[in-house]
Design a protein around this motif. Sequence first.
Motif, PDB file in Angstrom:
ATOM      1  N   LEU A 265       0.813  -1.213   0.000  1.00 50.78           N
ATOM      2  CA  LEU A 265       0.000   0.000   0.000  1.00 50.78           C
ATOM      3  C   LEU A 265       0.850   1.269   0.000  1.00 50.78           C
ATOM      4  O   LEU A 265       0.443   2.293  -0.561  1.00 50.78           O
ATOM      5  CB  LEU A 265      -0.924  -0.017   1.231  1.00 50.78           C
ATOM      6  CG  LEU A 265      -1.857   1.181   1.415  1.00 50.78           C
ATOM      7  CD1 LEU A 265      -2.805   1.331   0.226  1.00 50.78           C
ATOM      8  CD2 LEU A 265      -2.657   1.038   2.715  1.00 50.78           C
ATOM      9  N   ASP A 266       2.035   1.214   0.605  1.00 54.42           N
ATOM     10  CA  ASP A 266       2.839   2.432   0.780  1.00 54.42           C
ATOM     11  C   ASP A 266       3.084   3.195  -0.525  1.00 54.42           C
ATOM     12  O   ASP A 266       2.888   4.424  -0.577  1.00 54.42           O
ATOM     13  CB  ASP A 266       4.176   2.089   1.449  1.00 54.42           C
ATOM     14  CG  ASP A 266       3.992   1.589   2.880  1.00 54.42           C
ATOM     15  OD1 ASP A 266       2.900   1.838   3.449  1.00 54.42           O
ATOM     16  OD2 ASP A 266       4.911   0.951   3.418  1.00 54.42           O
ATOM     17  N   ILE A 288      -2.118  12.645   6.635  1.00 54.73           N
ATOM     18  CA  ILE A 288      -2.147  11.250   6.184  1.00 54.73           C
ATOM     19  C   ILE A 288      -1.497  10.390   7.257  1.00 54.73           C
ATOM     20  O   ILE A 288      -0.321  10.569   7.588  1.00 54.73           O
ATOM     21  CB  ILE A 288      -1.422  11.085   4.835  1.00 54.73           C
ATOM     22  CG1 ILE A 288      -2.153  11.891   3.750  1.00 54.73           C
ATOM     23  CG2 ILE A 288      -1.344   9.608   4.445  1.00 54.73           C
ATOM     24  CD1 ILE A 288      -1.509  11.819   2.379  1.00 54.73           C
ATOM     25  N   ASP A 289      -2.281   9.477   7.816  1.00 54.44           N
ATOM     26  CA  ASP A 289      -1.812   8.616   8.905  1.00 54.44           C
ATOM     27  C   ASP A 289      -2.124   7.169   8.526  1.00 54.44           C
ATOM     28  O   ASP A 289      -3.174   6.625   8.882  1.00 54.44           O
ATOM     29  CB  ASP A 289      -2.520   9.008  10.209  1.00 54.44           C
ATOM     30  CG  ASP A 289      -2.103   8.122  11.380  1.00 54.44           C
ATOM     31  OD1 ASP A 289      -1.064   7.439  11.263  1.00 54.44           O
ATOM     32  OD2 ASP A 289      -2.834   8.096  12.391  1.00 54.44           O
ATOM     33  N   VAL A 290      -1.235   6.556   7.765  1.00 50.65           N
ATOM     34  CA  VAL A 290      -1.449   5.210   7.242  1.00 50.65           C
ATOM     35  C   VAL A 290      -0.411   4.269   7.843  1.00 50.65           C
ATOM     36  O   VAL A 290       0.799   4.543   7.776  1.00 50.65           O
ATOM     37  CB  VAL A 290      -1.357   5.193   5.703  1.00 50.65           C
ATOM     38  CG1 VAL A 290      -1.472   3.769   5.173  1.00 50.65           C
ATOM     39  CG2 VAL A 290      -2.446   6.076   5.102  1.00 50.65           C
ATOM     40  N   LEU A 325      -8.406  14.296   7.020  1.00 44.02           N
ATOM     41  CA  LEU A 325      -7.571  13.220   7.538  1.00 44.02           C
ATOM     42  C   LEU A 325      -7.814  11.942   6.743  1.00 44.02           C
ATOM     43  O   LEU A 325      -8.959  11.511   6.578  1.00 44.02           O
ATOM     44  CB  LEU A 325      -7.898  12.972   9.017  1.00 44.02           C
ATOM     45  CG  LEU A 325      -7.301  11.709   9.663  1.00 44.02           C
ATOM     46  CD1 LEU A 325      -5.781  11.759   9.654  1.00 44.02           C
ATOM     47  CD2 LEU A 325      -7.841  11.531  11.081  1.00 44.02           C
ATOM     48  N   LEU A 326      -6.729  11.351   6.241  1.00 41.55           N
ATOM     49  CA  LEU A 326      -6.785  10.028   5.615  1.00 41.55           C
ATOM     50  C   LEU A 326      -5.964   9.098   6.486  1.00 41.55           C
ATOM     51  O   LEU A 326      -4.758   9.301   6.659  1.00 41.55           O
ATOM     52  CB  LEU A 326      -6.209  10.063   4.197  1.00 41.55           C
ATOM     53  CG  LEU A 326      -5.961   8.689   3.548  1.00 41.55           C
ATOM     54  CD1 LEU A 326      -7.260   7.913   3.378  1.00 41.55           C
ATOM     55  CD2 LEU A 326      -5.238   8.843   2.212  1.00 41.55           C
ATOM     56  N   ARG A 327      -6.605   8.083   7.047  1.00 46.32           N
ATOM     57  CA  ARG A 327      -5.857   7.128   7.855  1.00 46.32           C
ATOM     58  C   ARG A 327      -6.269   5.710   7.488  1.00 46.32           C
ATOM     59  O   ARG A 327      -7.360   5.483   6.942  1.00 46.32           O
ATOM     60  CB  ARG A 327      -6.056   7.388   9.343  1.00 46.32           C
ATOM     61  CG  ARG A 327      -7.449   7.192   9.876  1.00 46.32           C
ATOM     62  CD  ARG A 327      -7.509   7.640  11.335  1.00 46.32           C
ATOM     63  NE  ARG A 327      -8.838   7.488  11.908  1.00 46.32           N
ATOM     64  CZ  ARG A 327      -9.219   8.045  13.056  1.00 46.32           C
ATOM     65  NH1 ARG A 327      -8.363   8.794  13.742  1.00 46.32           N
ATOM     66  NH2 ARG A 327     -10.443   7.854  13.518  1.00 46.32           N
ATOM     67  N   GLU A 338     -10.165   5.462   6.491  1.00 44.68           N
ATOM     68  CA  GLU A 338     -11.111   6.486   6.919  1.00 44.68           C
ATOM     69  C   GLU A 338     -10.702   7.820   6.307  1.00 44.68           C
ATOM     70  O   GLU A 338      -9.527   8.204   6.365  1.00 44.68           O
ATOM     71  CB  GLU A 338     -11.144   6.614   8.442  1.00 44.68           C
ATOM     72  CG  GLU A 338     -11.759   5.414   9.143  1.00 44.68           C
ATOM     73  CD  GLU A 338     -11.766   5.582  10.649  1.00 44.68           C
ATOM     74  OE1 GLU A 338     -12.853   5.480  11.246  1.00 44.68           O
ATOM     75  OE2 GLU A 338     -10.681   5.826  11.211  1.00 44.68           O
ATOM     76  N   VAL A 339     -11.666   8.488   5.705  1.00 42.12           N
ATOM     77  CA  VAL A 339     -11.467   9.847   5.201  1.00 42.12           C
ATOM     78  C   VAL A 339     -12.391  10.742   6.018  1.00 42.12           C
ATOM     79  O   VAL A 339     -13.613  10.628   5.932  1.00 42.12           O
ATOM     80  CB  VAL A 339     -11.783   9.951   3.701  1.00 42.12           C
ATOM     81  CG1 VAL A 339     -11.634  11.393   3.227  1.00 42.12           C
ATOM     82  CG2 VAL A 339     -10.866   9.032   2.899  1.00 42.12           C
TER      83      VAL A 339
END
Length: 406
Positions: A265-266, A288-290, A325-327, A338-339
């Motif tokens: 995914l990275d 962005i917190d993935v 926020l995208l996590r 989650e967006v």
Amino acid sequence: MALAREDSAVTQRAFLTGARLQLSRLQLDAGLPRLYQQLTAISAQALGVARVGVWLFDFSAQLVRCECLFDESGADAPPPLPMQPIKNYIDAVRELRFVATADARTDPHTSELTAYLERWHITSMLDAAVYRNGQVVGIVCHEHVGPPREWKVEERQFAATVADLLSHFLEVDARIAAQTQAHALELKLKDAHRLDALGRMAAGVAHDLNNLLTVITNGLAVLRCGGDAEVMTEMEESARHAAALVSQLMSLGRRQTPVATVQPLDPLIAQLESLLVPRKPESVRLVIDVEKGLSVWADGAQLIQVFSNLVTNAFQAMSDGGVALLRAHARRGGVTFEVIDTGPGIAEEHLSRLFDPFFTTKASGHGIGLAIVQQLVIQHGGEVKVSSAVGDGTTFRVWWPSHVPG
């Protein structure tokens, strides 16, 4: 003689028990008319009567109609009977639940039927009430031809069983009819919503395409008079917007088969970020917190399209600024994304229609983007949900599989 009568009684009870077993196997699958035929035939054989009829009340016409008749001589069902002249008989069935008479022509409960009884040579009757929703709606009539007949307790009980079974099937049939009608009404309502959405979409698309074509047309006129590079740039930008709009409509109209593989995914998040940063308004902060090291089963371009659309929507929802926020983190064999935005939120009455094609709450939107998002997520075996409240922002949650579904 007493022993013979006792043997006869035992035989009849066994016969009635067998008939009850036959009744218990009846199904409504073939419809009520077929059920009537089976029920009356079993009942006539079990009680040894010449005729068994299913009569239902037609309250609007004030008639009692014979829906089905079993007659050992093969006679057809008789014509309807007016309710008023046989009111005492109907009232007796309602009050007593069943009427059992050895001499039907002289019994006060059934004497109103004398003309009918004489026409068919009926002497004795065993009639039981049929109910639907707690109301008497008909009668199962067991009609004996021959010498007057006294009805035994077990015969009366059997007649009541037949009527109760018919009552059950009438209620089941009524529920099925109500459900079918409700489903048909729901489909009509959905069609009306689709037509309404299609009309609004057509008007919106026509308006936008007309504006884009106007820019191009005016630009061509300027070029004829020796226009400059700025006009050419505006024309090219308008043409790109028009092409993008048409492309979205085509994407929605066809099922896109994902060319999916299991991949990290990275790198996909890195590509997504490079697309989002230039689009981000100055007043909005993108976070962005993935979780690192995750994998997804995805067509990479389609995954990027999904989250580019969702995050861009979040940007647009925060005209006065805020945080998008995208996590993402691993969850139950996949990845939950989650967006989240801190915008004004979405009214509850709009949430159920948010993924409907051509439904939009935006003044200038077409309602295509979220429909495509849902379509792409489902095609990958995932799911997408939304939660929101007015004044409290909006959250889109997407579960995406890490491996080939199934």
